[in-house]
Structures are given as structure tokens and as C-alpha cells.
Design a protein around this motif. Structure first.
Motif, mmCIF file in Angstrom:
data_model
loop_
_atom_site.group_PDB
_atom_site.id
_atom_site.type_symbol
_atom_site.label_atom_id
_atom_site.label_comp_id
_atom_site.label_asym_id
_atom_site.label_seq_id
_atom_site.Cartn_x
_atom_site.Cartn_y
_atom_site.Cartn_z
ATOM 1 N N ALA A 255 0.844 -1.208 0.000
ATOM 2 C CA ALA A 255 0.000 0.000 0.000
ATOM 3 C C ALA A 255 0.873 1.250 0.000
ATOM 4 O O ALA A 255 0.609 2.213 -0.729
ATOM 5 N N ALA A 256 1.936 1.237 0.796
ATOM 6 C CA ALA A 256 2.845 2.388 0.856
ATOM 7 C C ALA A 256 3.562 2.580 -0.477
ATOM 8 O O ALA A 256 3.777 3.717 -0.923
ATOM 9 N N LEU A 257 3.923 1.483 -1.140
ATOM 10 C CA LEU A 257 4.582 1.572 -2.452
ATOM 11 C C LEU A 257 3.667 2.242 -3.470
ATOM 12 O O LEU A 257 4.083 3.158 -4.186
ATOM 13 N N ILE A 258 2.429 1.823 -3.523
ATOM 14 C CA ILE A 258 1.483 2.392 -4.493
ATOM 15 C C ILE A 258 1.247 3.869 -4.196
ATOM 16 O O ILE A 258 1.188 4.699 -5.097
ATOM 17 N N ARG A 259 1.132 4.212 -2.910
ATOM 18 C CA ARG A 259 0.970 5.619 -2.528
ATOM 19 C C ARG A 259 2.187 6.435 -2.927
ATOM 20 O O ARG A 259 2.070 7.545 -3.448
ATOM 21 N N ALA A 260 3.388 5.891 -2.695
ATOM 22 C CA ALA A 260 4.623 6.596 -3.057
ATOM 23 C C ALA A 260 4.718 6.775 -4.565
ATOM 24 O O ALA A 260 5.118 7.842 -5.048
ATOM 25 N N CYS A 261 4.347 5.753 -5.315
ATOM 26 C CA CYS A 261 4.359 5.860 -6.782
ATOM 27 C C CYS A 261 3.396 6.939 -7.255
ATOM 28 O O CYS A 261 3.701 7.698 -8.166
ATOM 29 N N GLU A 262 2.258 7.007 -6.610
ATOM 30 C CA GLU A 262 1.264 8.018 -6.977
ATOM 31 C C GLU A 262 1.790 9.423 -6.692
ATOM 32 O O GLU A 262 1.678 10.318 -7.528
ATOM 33 N N LYS A 263 2.405 9.611 -5.516
ATOM 34 C CA LYS A 263 2.925 10.928 -5.140
ATOM 35 C C LYS A 263 4.088 11.354 -6.016
ATOM 36 O O LYS A 263 4.228 12.528 -6.338
ATOM 37 N N GLU A 264 4.952 10.405 -6.381
ATOM 38 C CA GLU A 264 6.167 10.717 -7.136
ATOM 39 C C GLU A 264 5.991 10.537 -8.643
ATOM 40 O O GLU A 264 6.947 10.670 -9.391
ATOM 41 N N HIS A 265 4.786 10.193 -9.075
ATOM 42 C CA HIS A 265 4.483 9.982 -10.497
ATOM 43 C C HIS A 265 5.394 8.923 -11.106
ATOM 44 O O HIS A 265 5.994 9.118 -12.156
ATOM 45 N N ILE A 266 5.475 7.785 -10.427
ATOM 46 C CA ILE A 266 6.268 6.652 -10.891
ATOM 47 C C ILE A 266 5.324 5.666 -11.571
ATOM 48 O O ILE A 266 4.292 5.299 -11.022
ATOM 49 N N TYR A 267 5.707 5.237 -12.780
ATOM 50 C CA TYR A 267 4.828 4.376 -13.573
ATOM 51 C C TYR A 267 5.164 2.897 -13.467
ATOM 52 O O TYR A 267 4.309 2.061 -13.657
ATOM 53 N N CYS A 268 6.416 2.577 -13.192
ATOM 54 C CA CYS A 268 6.829 1.172 -13.151
ATOM 55 C C CYS A 268 7.582 0.892 -11.853
ATOM 56 O O CYS A 268 8.475 1.648 -11.474
#
Length: 167
Positions: free
Chosen positions: A106-119
């Protein structure tokens, strides 16, 4: 003309009382840190909401782990399998329990969303295969996950999963 305007103004305010400022307005409290912490906890709870242990998606356990969200281009899976997408962030779940892994995911997906990470790459390891089987089942439930595939050898092979996210 200026004198006429002043006289007109004075005539308009005749009989008005003068206000005295005898109160102090307290500055707003600095609860920003607390509000940010509360927001982060709520976001994590919201993300964890998507990960049900009871949900059983139609995933083929015998072949390579793969999933493509409905409506996505089928070419995305091929690109993930070939390693066309380079993960920008890695999550290693070795030695974590199911609940710890769920929170980290869950934290990974949130971090990806905040940092605009796609992969992203998620290292599940081999072990008892508990996480290797469960992680895809959780990921397919999340609305931000577009596709996932077993990672190519350079990104972890059978012990890792590459995910492609909407951000």
C-alpha cells in the motif's frame, strides 16, 4: 472637486460610531504536521481497503504471473515481459509477514502516486511461495494497477513482479 467629495463623504458617515480595536486575533494553530500525518494514515487505510484476502482473481498459477486490466493494450504485457519498462522504484518483501507486506505494498502504491512513478518492481523471493502467490491477488484489486508481469531476469526473474501503474 476634492473638497466637495470630502464633504459628501462626511455627510454620508454623520452619526457613525468610531470602532476601537481592543481584541487580539490569535494566530492559527500550527497543526500542519498533525494534519499531514492524519492524511497519510487515511491514504494508507484507503489503499489497504483494496487488498482483500478473500478475493480470488482468475490468475493462472502454473504459468508466469501476469495480469492486464480490462481495456488496456495487450502489448503492455509483452513490453513488461521483455523488460521494456525499467522500474523506478524497488520493494523488497523478503522476511516480511503477510500483513507487513500488505502495508508495504500500500505504501509503495501511494509513493508511486505521489512521485508519479509508472513502473515498480516488487521482490517477493521464493521462500514458501506465500507472498509470490498472494501479491498478484492483492495487486489486481487496486484500481491504479494497469498491468503486472513476472519480472525479466535483469529485474529479478521469478522472484520479482513488475507492475505498471496509473499515476
Amino acid at each position: 472637486m476634492l473638497k466637495e467629495e470630502i464633504e459628501l463623504f462626511r455627510e454620508a458617515i454623520k452619526g457613525a460610531k468610531e470602532l476601537k480595536q481592543n481584541t487580539v486575533v490569535a494566530p492559527r494553530g500550527k497543526n500542519l504536521k498533525k494534519k499531514l500525518m492524519i492524511r497519510d494514515v487515511r491514504e494508507q487505510e484507503d489503499t489497504l481497503f483494496f487488498f482483500s484476502d478473500e478475493y480470488e482473481p482468475l490468475l493462472n498459477d502454473e504459468s508466469a504471473v501476469k495480469y492486464l486490466r480490462e481495456g488496456e493494450d495487450k502489448h503492455l504485457l509483452k513490453q513488461l515481459r521483455r523488460g521494456d519498462f525499467s522500474p523506478e522504484i524497488f520493494l523488497d518483501l523478503h522476511g516480511l509477514t503477510r500483513e507487513e507486506s500488505k502495508a508495504e505494498l500500500a505504501a509503495l502504491i501511494r509513493a508511486c502516486e505521489k512521485e508519479h512513478i509508472y513502473c515498480a518492481s516488487i521482490m517477493t523471493g521464493y521462500g514458501t511461495f506465500t507472498l509470490k502467490r498472494q501479491i498478484p491477488r492483492w495487486l489486481v484489486q487496486h484500481p491504479r494497477v494497469r498491468a503486472l508481469h513476472q519480472a525479466p531476469k535483469e529485474w529479478g526473474g521469478e522472484a520479482a513482479i513488475l507492475i505498471l501503474l496509473d499515476t
